[in-house]
Write a protein that holds these residues in place. Structure first.
Motif, PDB file in Angstrom:
ATOM      1  N   GLN A  55      38.535  53.024  12.664  1.00  0.00           N
ATOM      2  CA  GLN A  55      39.779  53.772  12.849  1.00  0.00           C
ATOM      3  C   GLN A  55      40.562  53.306  14.080  1.00  0.00           C
ATOM      4  O   GLN A  55      41.798  53.340  14.089  1.00  0.00           O
ATOM      5  CB  GLN A  55      39.469  55.272  12.961  1.00  0.00           C
ATOM      6  CG  GLN A  55      38.810  55.854  11.720  1.00  0.00           C
ATOM      7  CD  GLN A  55      39.618  55.605  10.459  1.00  0.00           C
ATOM      8  OE1 GLN A  55      40.798  55.922  10.391  1.00  0.00           O
ATOM      9  NE2 GLN A  55      38.961  55.033   9.450  1.00  0.00           N
ATOM     10  N   ASP A  56      39.883  52.877  15.125  1.00  0.00           N
ATOM     11  CA  ASP A  56      40.592  52.354  16.298  1.00  0.00           C
ATOM     12  C   ASP A  56      41.405  51.111  15.929  1.00  0.00           C
ATOM     13  O   ASP A  56      42.516  50.906  16.447  1.00  0.00           O
ATOM     14  CB  ASP A  56      39.599  52.013  17.409  1.00  0.00           C
ATOM     15  CG  ASP A  56      39.037  53.257  18.076  1.00  0.00           C
ATOM     16  OD1 ASP A  56      39.735  54.293  18.070  1.00  0.00           O
ATOM     17  OD2 ASP A  56      37.915  53.199  18.599  1.00  0.00           O
ATOM     18  N   LEU A  57      40.867  50.279  15.042  1.00  0.00           N
ATOM     19  CA  LEU A  57      41.601  49.096  14.615  1.00  0.00           C
ATOM     20  C   LEU A  57      42.796  49.479  13.751  1.00  0.00           C
ATOM     21  O   LEU A  57      43.830  48.798  13.772  1.00  0.00           O
ATOM     22  CB  LEU A  57      40.677  48.141  13.861  1.00  0.00           C
ATOM     23  CG  LEU A  57      39.543  47.543  14.682  1.00  0.00           C
ATOM     24  CD1 LEU A  57      38.778  46.512  13.870  1.00  0.00           C
ATOM     25  CD2 LEU A  57      40.077  46.902  15.962  1.00  0.00           C
ATOM     26  N   LYS A  58      42.690  50.541  12.993  1.00  0.00           N
ATOM     27  CA  LYS A  58      43.831  51.007  12.208  1.00  0.00           C
ATOM     28  C   LYS A  58      44.949  51.484  13.138  1.00  0.00           C
ATOM     29  O   LYS A  58      46.141  51.265  12.870  1.00  0.00           O
ATOM     30  CB  LYS A  58      43.396  52.133  11.269  1.00  0.00           C
ATOM     31  CG  LYS A  58      42.461  51.671  10.142  1.00  0.00           C
ATOM     32  CD  LYS A  58      42.118  52.816   9.212  1.00  0.00           C
ATOM     33  CE  LYS A  58      41.095  52.381   8.158  1.00  0.00           C
ATOM     34  NZ  LYS A  58      41.617  51.340   7.268  1.00  0.00           N
ATOM     35  N   ILE A  59      44.557  52.129  14.242  1.00  0.00           N
ATOM     36  CA  ILE A  59      45.556  52.554  15.228  1.00  0.00           C
ATOM     37  C   ILE A  59      46.252  51.335  15.826  1.00  0.00           C
ATOM     38  O   ILE A  59      47.485  51.294  15.941  1.00  0.00           O
ATOM     39  CB  ILE A  59      44.887  53.390  16.335  1.00  0.00           C
ATOM     40  CG1 ILE A  59      44.357  54.711  15.763  1.00  0.00           C
ATOM     41  CG2 ILE A  59      45.860  53.657  17.476  1.00  0.00           C
ATOM     42  CD1 ILE A  59      43.517  55.504  16.745  1.00  0.00           C
ATOM     43  N   ALA A  60      45.467  50.323  16.220  1.00  0.00           N
ATOM     44  CA  ALA A  60      46.044  49.118  16.825  1.00  0.00           C
ATOM     45  C   ALA A  60      46.943  48.392  15.846  1.00  0.00           C
ATOM     46  O   ALA A  60      48.003  47.866  16.225  1.00  0.00           O
ATOM     47  CB  ALA A  60      44.921  48.198  17.312  1.00  0.00           C
ATOM     48  N   GLU A  61      46.556  48.344  14.562  1.00  0.00           N
ATOM     49  CA  GLU A  61      47.380  47.665  13.560  1.00  0.00           C
ATOM     50  C   GLU A  61      48.689  48.415  13.337  1.00  0.00           C
ATOM     51  O   GLU A  61      49.752  47.810  13.183  1.00  0.00           O
ATOM     52  CB  GLU A  61      46.579  47.546  12.262  1.00  0.00           C
ATOM     53  CG  GLU A  61      47.217  46.658  11.201  1.00  0.00           C
ATOM     54  CD  GLU A  61      48.250  47.376  10.367  1.00  0.00           C
ATOM     55  OE1 GLU A  61      49.188  46.715   9.854  1.00  0.00           O
ATOM     56  OE2 GLU A  61      48.140  48.612  10.222  1.00  0.00           O
ATOM     57  N   ALA A  62      48.633  49.745  13.343  1.00  0.00           N
ATOM     58  CA  ALA A  62      49.853  50.535  13.179  1.00  0.00           C
ATOM     59  C   ALA A  62      50.799  50.337  14.355  1.00  0.00           C
ATOM     60  O   ALA A  62      52.025  50.285  14.186  1.00  0.00           O
ATOM     61  CB  ALA A  62      49.494  52.016  13.030  1.00  0.00           C
ATOM     62  N   ARG A  63      50.247  50.199  15.542  1.00  0.00           N
ATOM     63  CA  ARG A  63      51.103  49.955  16.722  1.00  0.00           C
ATOM     64  C   ARG A  63      51.761  48.590  16.651  1.00  0.00           C
ATOM     65  O   ARG A  63      52.894  48.409  17.122  1.00  0.00           O
ATOM     66  CB  ARG A  63      50.254  50.079  17.992  1.00  0.00           C
ATOM     67  CG  ARG A  63      49.903  51.532  18.313  1.00  0.00           C
ATOM     68  CD  ARG A  63      48.981  51.661  19.498  1.00  0.00           C
ATOM     69  NE  ARG A  63      48.733  53.070  19.811  1.00  0.00           N
ATOM     70  CZ  ARG A  63      47.763  53.510  20.591  1.00  0.00           C
ATOM     71  NH1 ARG A  63      46.927  52.643  21.141  1.00  0.00           N
ATOM     72  NH2 ARG A  63      47.604  54.807  20.817  1.00  0.00           N
ATOM     73  N   PHE A  64      51.086  47.619  16.051  1.00  0.00           N
ATOM     74  CA  PHE A  64      51.707  46.305  15.876  1.00  0.00           C
ATOM     75  C   PHE A  64      52.870  46.402  14.896  1.00  0.00           C
ATOM     76  O   PHE A  64      53.937  45.818  15.121  1.00  0.00           O
ATOM     77  CB  PHE A  64      50.670  45.297  15.385  1.00  0.00           C
ATOM     78  CG  PHE A  64      51.249  43.939  15.072  1.00  0.00           C
ATOM     79  CD1 PHE A  64      51.914  43.213  16.043  1.00  0.00           C
ATOM     80  CD2 PHE A  64      51.148  43.402  13.798  1.00  0.00           C
ATOM     81  CE1 PHE A  64      52.457  41.965  15.769  1.00  0.00           C
ATOM     82  CE2 PHE A  64      51.690  42.162  13.510  1.00  0.00           C
ATOM     83  CZ  PHE A  64      52.347  41.442  14.499  1.00  0.00           C
TER      84      PHE A  64
ATOM     85  N   LEU B  38      31.535  53.170  14.153  1.00  0.00           N
ATOM     86  CA  LEU B  38      32.292  51.911  14.242  1.00  0.00           C
ATOM     87  C   LEU B  38      32.733  51.436  12.865  1.00  0.00           C
ATOM     88  O   LEU B  38      33.806  50.829  12.726  1.00  0.00           O
ATOM     89  CB  LEU B  38      31.436  50.840  14.916  1.00  0.00           C
ATOM     90  CG  LEU B  38      31.178  51.010  16.410  1.00  0.00           C
ATOM     91  CD1 LEU B  38      30.183  49.969  16.901  1.00  0.00           C
ATOM     92  CD2 LEU B  38      32.481  50.908  17.205  1.00  0.00           C
ATOM     93  N   LEU B  39      31.935  51.710  11.850  1.00  0.00           N
ATOM     94  CA  LEU B  39      32.270  51.300  10.485  1.00  0.00           C
ATOM     95  C   LEU B  39      33.208  52.287   9.800  1.00  0.00           C
ATOM     96  O   LEU B  39      33.606  52.059   8.654  1.00  0.00           O
ATOM     97  CB  LEU B  39      30.995  51.147   9.651  1.00  0.00           C
ATOM     98  CG  LEU B  39      30.005  50.064  10.107  1.00  0.00           C
ATOM     99  CD1 LEU B  39      28.777  50.081   9.221  1.00  0.00           C
ATOM    100  CD2 LEU B  39      30.650  48.696  10.094  1.00  0.00           C
ATOM    101  N   GLY B  40      33.545  53.365  10.482  1.00  0.00           N
ATOM    102  CA  GLY B  40      34.427  54.355   9.880  1.00  0.00           C
ATOM    103  C   GLY B  40      33.724  55.253   8.889  1.00  0.00           C
ATOM    104  O   GLY B  40      34.363  55.781   7.968  1.00  0.00           O
ATOM    105  N   LYS B  41      32.425  55.470   9.073  1.00  0.00           N
ATOM    106  CA  LYS B  41      31.645  56.302   8.172  1.00  0.00           C
ATOM    107  C   LYS B  41      31.027  57.461   8.942  1.00  0.00           C
ATOM    108  O   LYS B  41      30.681  57.308  10.123  1.00  0.00           O
ATOM    109  CB  LYS B  41      30.520  55.485   7.515  1.00  0.00           C
ATOM    110  CG  LYS B  41      31.001  54.306   6.685  1.00  0.00           C
ATOM    111  CD  LYS B  41      29.811  53.537   6.113  1.00  0.00           C
ATOM    112  CE  LYS B  41      30.277  52.341   5.282  1.00  0.00           C
ATOM    113  NZ  LYS B  41      29.122  51.581   4.725  1.00  0.00           N
ATOM    114  N   PRO B  42      30.850  58.607   8.285  1.00  0.00           N
ATOM    115  CA  PRO B  42      30.102  59.694   8.954  1.00  0.00           C
ATOM    116  C   PRO B  42      28.635  59.299   9.069  1.00  0.00           C
ATOM    117  O   PRO B  42      28.089  58.654   8.166  1.00  0.00           O
ATOM    118  CB  PRO B  42      30.286  60.885   8.012  1.00  0.00           C
ATOM    119  CG  PRO B  42      30.619  60.291   6.684  1.00  0.00           C
ATOM    120  CD  PRO B  42      31.352  59.007   6.960  1.00  0.00           C
TER     121      PRO B  42
END
Length: 487
Positions: free
Chosen positions: A85-94, A261-265
């Motif tokens: 999810q952190d990478l999704k945030i960074a991609e959205a900011r790009f 880190l994998l975006g899983k519970p």
């Protein structure tokens, strides 16, 4: 050619030929050394898979984790980019930064608007000075307005350039976040596997201590050993069992961290235990100067220095007059029948010049603030570079020292095992008491656990060194300024 066309052509010519006020960007110098202080470990040899750094080319593969030779780690790394999810945030900011390029670039073009209106108008019979007989009339208006600011001093162009440089910086931020998440996953994975190795060791130790307890019980029942030997053997076994159980807490936490880190519970993810059969790979280090091209965080910091330089030019442009072309045209009639007709046409066109004569130092303060922001960006760029050098040096030293320590610890384990076997044999022969066996068992277990811990630290330092070197990233991976011209 109409007057409108002549005016627009003149304004565009002035805009395109206008100068750009403000300083020209020069990349700041950074403290640099010709080579790293810390020597590489002896195991770092050039192979067909790992080539030492060459200027202008990435020296590590994009999938650097494959060098560890662990298929489970590779499978996890392939999932992290899609799920984190952190990478999704960074991609959205790009994507947001790219959109801001289009937003700022729109100022390079005229703004055209319309505001049609239909009204029935009746003048007041009591108007001052010129009273009229009141009568109702229609007012049908279809206007088109054009406004264009000539970029004579480069304010708009610098704003667009700054947004492009920010987009490059955010792209580098995304690469930094990706590398950090990938490295964190590998780090947590090796920590988990080290916990598995510790658990396996303690399981084996519990079995050995159980056998030793049975031996002392048999000797006690045969009258060859005192009751105290049984008590000591039981205590030793209970302590090993407690250590074995405690490892479960650490392992569970790392498994949960990997799931996140994998975006899983955590409840939907598990890793089966496995032994730690890994060796730290040889890692091409290269030269300190190459970090400027290989570290995405350094690239992001440098891009923001140039962006701050553009801001200085933007604040200086406000000291000069603003030239704006305004134009309006359309149709106005008294009824719908004569609204859209040639006699109902109207138009107006002309430039305007605006200049602030007094602002109590506001523009000067803005310029001083931009200069201070630039100085801060330069210092941040240099600090980022120095931190990168430190991280490489730290992990080179760790790997070199741990490599030698690992050899020493293996010798210590072999000696401890040999000593333990001697004391067991002497105890069985009635030469030594059981305290000597317990002492030898404790020393052997401590050394074996230290050996696993050193292997874990070597793997962790390898991951951190790869991260410190920028992974497989290179500054050429950034989107180029030409590719960002359309946002």
């Amino acid at each position: 050619m109409t007057k409108f066309s002549l005016s627009l052509a003149a304004i565009l010519a002035i805009s395109l030929s206008g100068c750009m006020v403000g300083p020209k960007y020069v990349r700041p110098a950074v403290p640099m050394a010709p080579a790293f202080k810390e020597a590489s470990p002896d195991s770092f040899k050039e192979t067909s898979d790992w080539k030492f750094a060459r200027p202008g080319a990435p020296s590590l593969p994009a999938k650097w984790w494959e060098s560890f030779g662990d298929s489970q780690l590779t499978a996890l790394e392939e999932q992290v980019v899609a799920g984190n999810q952190d990478l999704k945030i960074a991609e959205a900011r790009f994507r947001e930064a790219r959109a801001m390029i289009r937003f700022n670039r729109s100022a390079e073009f005229p703004t055209i608007s319309t505001n049609p209106s239909i009204a029935s108008v009746r003048e007041s019979a009591n108007r001052p000075y010129f009273p009229l007989r009141p009568a109702a009339t229609g007012d049908f208006v279809l206007p088109f307005d054009l406004s264009y600011e000539a970029d004579v001093w480069g304010r708009v162009r610098r704003t667009v350039n700054a947004s492009r440089e920010e987009a490059q910086a955010v792209a580098a931020d995304l690469a930094t976040a990706t590398l950090s998440i990938q490295a964190e996953l590998a780090f947590d994975y090796f920590e988990l596997r080290a916990a598995d190795a510790q658990r396996q060791l303690l399981d084996d130790t519990v079995k050995a201590y159980t056998d030793a307890l049975n031996l002392t019980k048999n000797r006690f029942e045969g009258g060859a050993a005192p009751k105290s030997d049984v008590a000591q053997a039981q205590t030793q076994l209970d302590g090993a069992l407690a250590q074995d159980t405690d490892i479960g807490v650490q392992r569970a936490q790392y498994e949960h961290a990997i799931a996140t880190l994998l975006g899983k519970p955590p409840a939907a993810f598990s890793l089966a235990p496995a032994r730690l059969h890994l060796e730290a790979p040889a890692i091409p280090v290269g030269l300190p100067s190459q970090l400027l091209e290989r570290r995405p965080d350094i690239a992001a910091s440098e891009r923001r220095v140039e962006e701050a330089n553009e801001q200085i030019g933007i604040t200086r442009a406000v000291f000069f007059p603003t030239l704006t072309l305004g134009a309006s045209a359309g149709f106005e009639g008294s009824s719908i029948l004569n609204w859209i007709s040639w006699p109902s046409r109207f138009w107006a066109v002309g430039p305007s010049l605006a200049e602030t004569l007094f602002d109590a130092g506001r523009r000067r303060a803005g310029s001083d603030a931009a200069i201070a922001s630039y100085d801060a960006a330069v210092a941040a760029y240099r600090e980022t570079t120095l931190t990168a050098f430190q991280q490489v040096e730290d992990n080179l030293a760790a790997l070199r020292i741990l490599e030698g320590e690992d050899r020493q610890q293996r010798d210590a384990v072999a000696s401890a095992q040999e000593s333990l076997q001697i004391f067991i044999n002497r105890y069985q022969g009635g030469v030594d008491n059981y305290l000597q066996v317990i002492t030898a068992q404790t020393i052997a277990l401590t050394n074996e656990r230290n050996e696993i811990d050193i292997q874990r630290r070597r793997m962790d330092a390898s991951v951190l060194l790869i991260k410190a070197l920028g992974g497989g990233w290179n500054v050429q991976s950034l989107p180029s300024l030409p590719s960002l011209r359309k946002g």
